[in-house]
Design an enzyme around this catalytic site. Structure first.
Site, mmCIF file in Angstrom:
data_model
loop_
_atom_site.group_PDB
_atom_site.id
_atom_site.type_symbol
_atom_site.label_atom_id
_atom_site.label_comp_id
_atom_site.label_asym_id
_atom_site.label_seq_id
_atom_site.Cartn_x
_atom_site.Cartn_y
_atom_site.Cartn_z
ATOM 1 N N HIS A 9 0.839 -1.203 0.000
ATOM 2 C CA HIS A 9 0.000 0.000 0.000
ATOM 3 C C HIS A 9 0.871 1.249 0.000
ATOM 4 O O HIS A 9 0.780 2.092 0.880
ATOM 5 C CB HIS A 9 -0.945 -0.006 1.210
ATOM 6 C CG HIS A 9 -1.875 -1.174 1.193
ATOM 7 N ND1 HIS A 9 -2.649 -1.528 2.254
ATOM 8 C CD2 HIS A 9 -2.146 -2.073 0.223
ATOM 9 C CE1 HIS A 9 -3.366 -2.600 1.945
ATOM 10 N NE2 HIS A 9 -3.074 -2.955 0.715
HETATM 11 N N1 6FA Z 1 -5.483 -2.176 -2.850
HETATM 12 C C1 6FA Z 1 -6.740 -2.346 -2.447
HETATM 13 O O1 6FA Z 1 -7.450 -1.362 -2.239
HETATM 14 N N2 6FA Z 1 -7.259 -3.599 -2.254
HETATM 15 C C2 6FA Z 1 -6.516 -4.730 -2.423
HETATM 16 O O2 6FA Z 1 -7.006 -5.839 -2.218
HETATM 17 C C3 6FA Z 1 -5.181 -4.571 -2.844
HETATM 18 N N3 6FA Z 1 -4.396 -5.650 -3.045
HETATM 19 C C4 6FA Z 1 -3.163 -5.464 -3.575
HETATM 20 C C5 6FA Z 1 -2.398 -6.588 -3.915
HETATM 21 O O3 6FA Z 1 -2.884 -7.780 -3.655
HETATM 22 C C6 6FA Z 1 -1.146 -6.429 -4.530
HETATM 23 C C7 6FA Z 1 -0.326 -7.622 -4.837
HETATM 24 C C8 6FA Z 1 -0.671 -5.120 -4.837
HETATM 25 C C9 6FA Z 1 0.637 -4.891 -5.532
HETATM 26 C C10 6FA Z 1 -1.424 -4.012 -4.496
HETATM 27 C C11 6FA Z 1 -2.665 -4.171 -3.857
HETATM 28 N N4 6FA Z 1 -3.436 -3.082 -3.530
HETATM 29 C C12 6FA Z 1 -4.707 -3.257 -3.060
HETATM 30 C C13 6FA Z 1 -2.946 -1.709 -3.740
HETATM 31 C C14 6FA Z 1 -3.520 -1.067 -4.998
HETATM 32 O O4 6FA Z 1 -3.634 -1.991 -6.054
HETATM 33 C C15 6FA Z 1 -2.624 0.084 -5.398
HETATM 34 O O5 6FA Z 1 -2.527 0.958 -4.303
HETATM 35 C C16 6FA Z 1 -3.158 0.852 -6.598
HETATM 36 O O6 6FA Z 1 -3.287 0.021 -7.723
HETATM 37 C C17 6FA Z 1 -2.258 2.016 -6.943
HETATM 38 O O7 6FA Z 1 -2.862 2.760 -7.973
HETATM 39 P P1 6FA Z 1 -2.030 3.817 -8.821
HETATM 40 O O8 6FA Z 1 -2.961 4.432 -9.779
HETATM 41 O O9 6FA Z 1 -1.296 4.694 -7.896
HETATM 42 O O10 6FA Z 1 -0.900 2.992 -9.566
HETATM 43 P P2 6FA Z 1 -0.789 1.543 -10.233
HETATM 44 O O11 6FA Z 1 0.528 1.011 -9.831
HETATM 45 O O12 6FA Z 1 -1.981 0.721 -9.986
HETATM 46 O O13 6FA Z 1 -0.782 1.860 -11.800
HETATM 47 C C18 6FA Z 1 0.277 2.479 -12.443
HETATM 48 C C19 6FA Z 1 0.178 2.181 -13.927
HETATM 49 O O14 6FA Z 1 1.077 3.007 -14.617
HETATM 50 C C20 6FA Z 1 0.521 0.744 -14.285
HETATM 51 O O15 6FA Z 1 -0.433 0.242 -15.186
HETATM 52 C C21 6FA Z 1 1.897 0.861 -14.924
HETATM 53 O O16 6FA Z 1 2.152 -0.135 -15.894
HETATM 54 C C22 6FA Z 1 1.813 2.235 -15.552
HETATM 55 N N5 6FA Z 1 3.095 2.913 -15.704
HETATM 56 C C23 6FA Z 1 4.011 3.143 -14.739
HETATM 57 N N6 6FA Z 1 5.056 3.803 -15.232
HETATM 58 C C24 6FA Z 1 4.809 4.011 -16.528
HETATM 59 C C25 6FA Z 1 5.540 4.629 -17.580
HETATM 60 N N7 6FA Z 1 6.741 5.183 -17.354
HETATM 61 N N8 6FA Z 1 5.003 4.654 -18.823
HETATM 62 C C26 6FA Z 1 3.784 4.098 -19.053
HETATM 63 N N9 6FA Z 1 3.061 3.488 -18.099
HETATM 64 C C27 6FA Z 1 3.558 3.444 -16.853
HETATM 65 C C1 ABL Z 2 -4.092 -6.138 -0.177
HETATM 66 O O1 ABL Z 2 -4.498 -5.003 -0.037
HETATM 67 C C2 ABL Z 2 -2.667 -6.410 -0.058
HETATM 68 O O2 ABL Z 2 -1.898 -5.398 -0.651
HETATM 69 C C3 ABL Z 2 -2.256 -7.748 -0.607
HETATM 70 O O3 ABL Z 2 -0.947 -7.984 -0.158
HETATM 71 C C4 ABL Z 2 -3.222 -8.822 -0.135
HETATM 72 O O4 ABL Z 2 -2.892 -10.095 -0.689
HETATM 73 C C5 ABL Z 2 -4.594 -8.462 -0.686
HETATM 74 N N1 ABL Z 2 -4.961 -7.129 -0.368
HETATM 75 C C6 ABL Z 2 -5.670 -9.395 -0.128
HETATM 76 O O5 ABL Z 2 -5.804 -9.241 1.242
HETATM 77 C C7 ABL Z 2 -1.822 -10.852 -0.131
HETATM 78 C C8 ABL Z 2 -2.059 -12.309 -0.479
HETATM 79 O O6 ABL Z 2 -3.244 -12.755 0.166
HETATM 80 C C9 ABL Z 2 -0.883 -13.151 -0.062
HETATM 81 O O7 ABL Z 2 -1.015 -14.487 -0.475
HETATM 82 C C10 ABL Z 2 0.386 -12.573 -0.659
HETATM 83 O O8 ABL Z 2 1.505 -13.257 -0.144
HETATM 84 C C11 ABL Z 2 0.518 -11.111 -0.315
HETATM 85 O O9 ABL Z 2 -0.620 -10.402 -0.727
HETATM 86 C C12 ABL Z 2 1.738 -10.510 -1.001
HETATM 87 O O10 ABL Z 2 2.030 -9.244 -0.496
#
Ligand code: 6FA
Ligand code: ABL
Length: 540
Positions: free
Chosen positions: A474
């Protein structure tokens, strides 16, 4: 061909900005470095069991845990050392899709927001109208695999927690628990891609170009003239702006920070790394035009896992076979009408409580409970192992710990100073919160905590916790919003200080982590940012 607005990155920030700005009649070019994700965006990466449909890995909620165990994980940005999605939808195409409407505190002055941003409700309402949350994503309205919710609720109730529909009362974040809420639509991944991006794509004045990596903005002092990309089909990879045109960076907390460094904006140590790079260096403006802003500072976000066992919990084989070989009945049910276990990501129950701190500051703890302990590894010895695991993931917000993110010599996005628990009050609050949660384990028949197990105290557990796994994904705060250039990177209109026409709309401008998983908050922020950018004089 020049445009009014170039938006860099199709994550939640970029998509919502692109939709609202194209809706206002401006020409918008959305450049995304990655490729398609869900079937509707042209994605084709599928589990064998969904062949013959247009359902990709990104579409099927039940495949979420397999994002972390797939050898072909092309969706992660390979030049950022923490998880970040590099494909259409950004993080929202690969994340758990937990979706919380922001609370008033998430936009409070005390959370670092300028006063112009505190009245978020109208923007949150716009978001909710476009993308309503659901805590029953299966299309038959039933909930599946809920044993873990019962067990965890039984642990929390004796502590005074009450059951709520979380998004019905976003301001209630103390001693509440409720079903996990998502922005899935019709049993499939929804999010900004299946809502805002759809409406944007239907407009003639909008264009999405994939596989286009923006390297830097091109500027003459404070005036941005366009962006330089890796697209060899245009001269110098250059995409120009119309007169008065604007660039919006939506590359995410690491991606947008790197774009600023590569454009000569940020702390001098970071820009010097760019200068030393044989490819990126020559594209920098002369050092007399560098803009010194605190890009990369203020980033943070800790979380910690605990693992329990209970004989009633179906751990779903730790989600290990969902992609390759899920239970046949579950796959068939999902394919038939998008119902059942596959219509939901792994989380089942979420809970919050306020925590004191030894320093008088209030922090909040968020817990996420799910069946199975997929991808949890620990170097700690267990004194017991059983198959029916479930886990609680605990994040703390309202904390003081801050770190720094940036780039290394290879220009990869990296955490520079880990933001975890470098404030003593944060650490003691987290330990107390964890102790509170487990205090009622003995009151739930059959419930056992195995990580940490009974050979160690909570203090020892937190002290021994591998810092590289303390990241909640996050990330916020690298391009913090504020009223002065010394303290902030973007102003109250999300315009980068020292520039005329460069903006940032993504997680990076958020000054303090919201109470819950952040993408709902980010989308409300993007709604508000788009309105402010459109209202700001001097644009196209
Ligand atoms: N947030 C939630 O609210 N609920 C969740 O369950 C949740 N889970 C996860 C999760 O499981 C993982 C593994 C991760 C990594 C994040 C999770 N988050 C969750 C956090 C949430 O997804 C992020 O906080 C959110 O997507 C951030 O949104 P932003 O708009 O700030 O940025 P992104 O990283 O999503 O998107 C950036 C985009 O820009 C990408 O598509 C990238 O390819 C593109 N980009 C970056 N640099 C670029 C460049 N130089 N040129 C062109 N494109 C570029
Ligand atoms: C989120 O907001 C978190 O950023 C994720 O890390 C989280 O998922 C999802 N939501 C769901 O709660 C976890 C997976 O459940 C794990 O299996 C995994 O190892 C982990 O993300 C990786 O950071």
């Amino acid at each position: 061909l020049s445009v009014d607005y170039i938006i860099v990155g199709s994550g939640p920030g970029g998509i919502i900005a692109a939709d609202r700005i194209s809706q206002a009649g401006k020409s918008v070019l959305l450049l995304e470095r990655g490729g398609p994700s869900t079937g509707e965006t042209g994605g084709t990466y599928q589990a064998n069991w969904t062949k013959g449909t247009n359902l990709t890995k990104f579409d099927v909620p039940g495949l979420f845990e397999s994002m972390f165990t797939d050898a072909n994980d092309f969706w992660w940005c390979k030049d950022i050392t923490v998880f970040a999605g590099c494909l259409v939808g950004g993080g929202t195409s690969v994340n758990g899709a937990l979706y919380w409407l922001p609370s008033d505190n998430d936009f409070a002055l005390s959370a670092g927001w300028p006063s112009q941003w505190t009245n978020h409700q109208q923007y949150t309402s716009m978001l909710k109208a476009r993308l309503p949350p659901t805590d029953a994503p299966s299309t038959d309205g039933k909930r599946y695999l809920e044993q873990v919710s019962t067990v965890v609720a039984n642990m929390l109730i004796p502590q005074g927690y009450r059951n709520v529909t979380i998004n019905d009362s976003p301001n209630a974040k103390d001693h509440v628990y409720g079903y996990a809420a998502y922005d899935f639509i019709g049993g499939q991944r929804g999010g900004p891609v299946a809502s805002y991006l759809r409406t944007a794509k239907a407009r003639k004045n909008f264009q999405l170009q994939m596989y286009t990596n923006v390297l830097n903005v091109v500027r003459n002092g404070s005036q941005i003239t366009g962006v330089k990309t890796n697209d060899t089909s245009v001269k110098d990879g250059f995409f120009p702006l119309n007169p008065n045109g604007r660039v919006i960076l939506s590359g995410g907390t690491f991606g947008s920070a790197r774009l600023l460094f590569r454009s000569g904006i940020g702390p001098t140590d970071m820009i010097n790394l760019v200068k030393n790079d044989p490819v990126a260096g020559p594209n920098l403006p002369p050092s007399s035009q560098w803009i010194n802003l605190p890009v990369g500072y203020n980033a943070y976000n800790p979380s910690i896992n605990m693992v329990f066992t209970h004989p009633t919990v179906d751990s779903y084989n730790n989600w290990a076979t969902v992609f390759t070989d899920p239970p046949a009945a579950d796959a068939a049910q999902y394919l038939k009408n998008r119902s059942g276990i596959m219509a939901q990501a792994s989380p089942r129950l979420n809970f919050w409580s306020a925590l004191g701190g030894s320093d008088g500051t209030t922090r909040w703890l968020q817990g996420t409970a799910r069946p199975g302990a997929a991808s949890i590894t620990t170097t700690l010895p267990y004194n017991m192992r059983r198959s029916n695991l479930h886990y609680n993931r605990i994040s703390v917000v309202g904390i003081k710990s801050r770190g720094r993110i940036g780039i290394n010599a290879a220009l990869n996005g990296v955490p520079l100073v880990n933001p975890w628990l470098n404030d003593a009050g944060d650490k003691s609050a987290l330990i107390q919160g964890l102790k509170n949660i487990i205090s009622t384990v003995p009151q739930v028949s059959g419930l056992q905590l195995i990580m940490p197990d009974n050979t160690m105290t909570m203090e020892q557990y937190v002290a021994a916790y591998d810092p590289s796994t303390m990241n909640s994904n996050h990330w916020v705060g690298s391009n913090i919003i504020g009223t002065s250039a010394g303290q902030a990177v973007v102003d109250v209109n999300t315009k980068v200080f020292g520039t005329n026409n460069l903006f940032v709309v993504d997680a990076s401008i958020i000054p303090t982590l919201p109470y819950g998983n952040p993408h709902g908050h980010i989308m409300s922020v993007a709604e508000q940012a788009a309105a402010k950018i459109l209202a700001l004089a001097g644009g196209p």
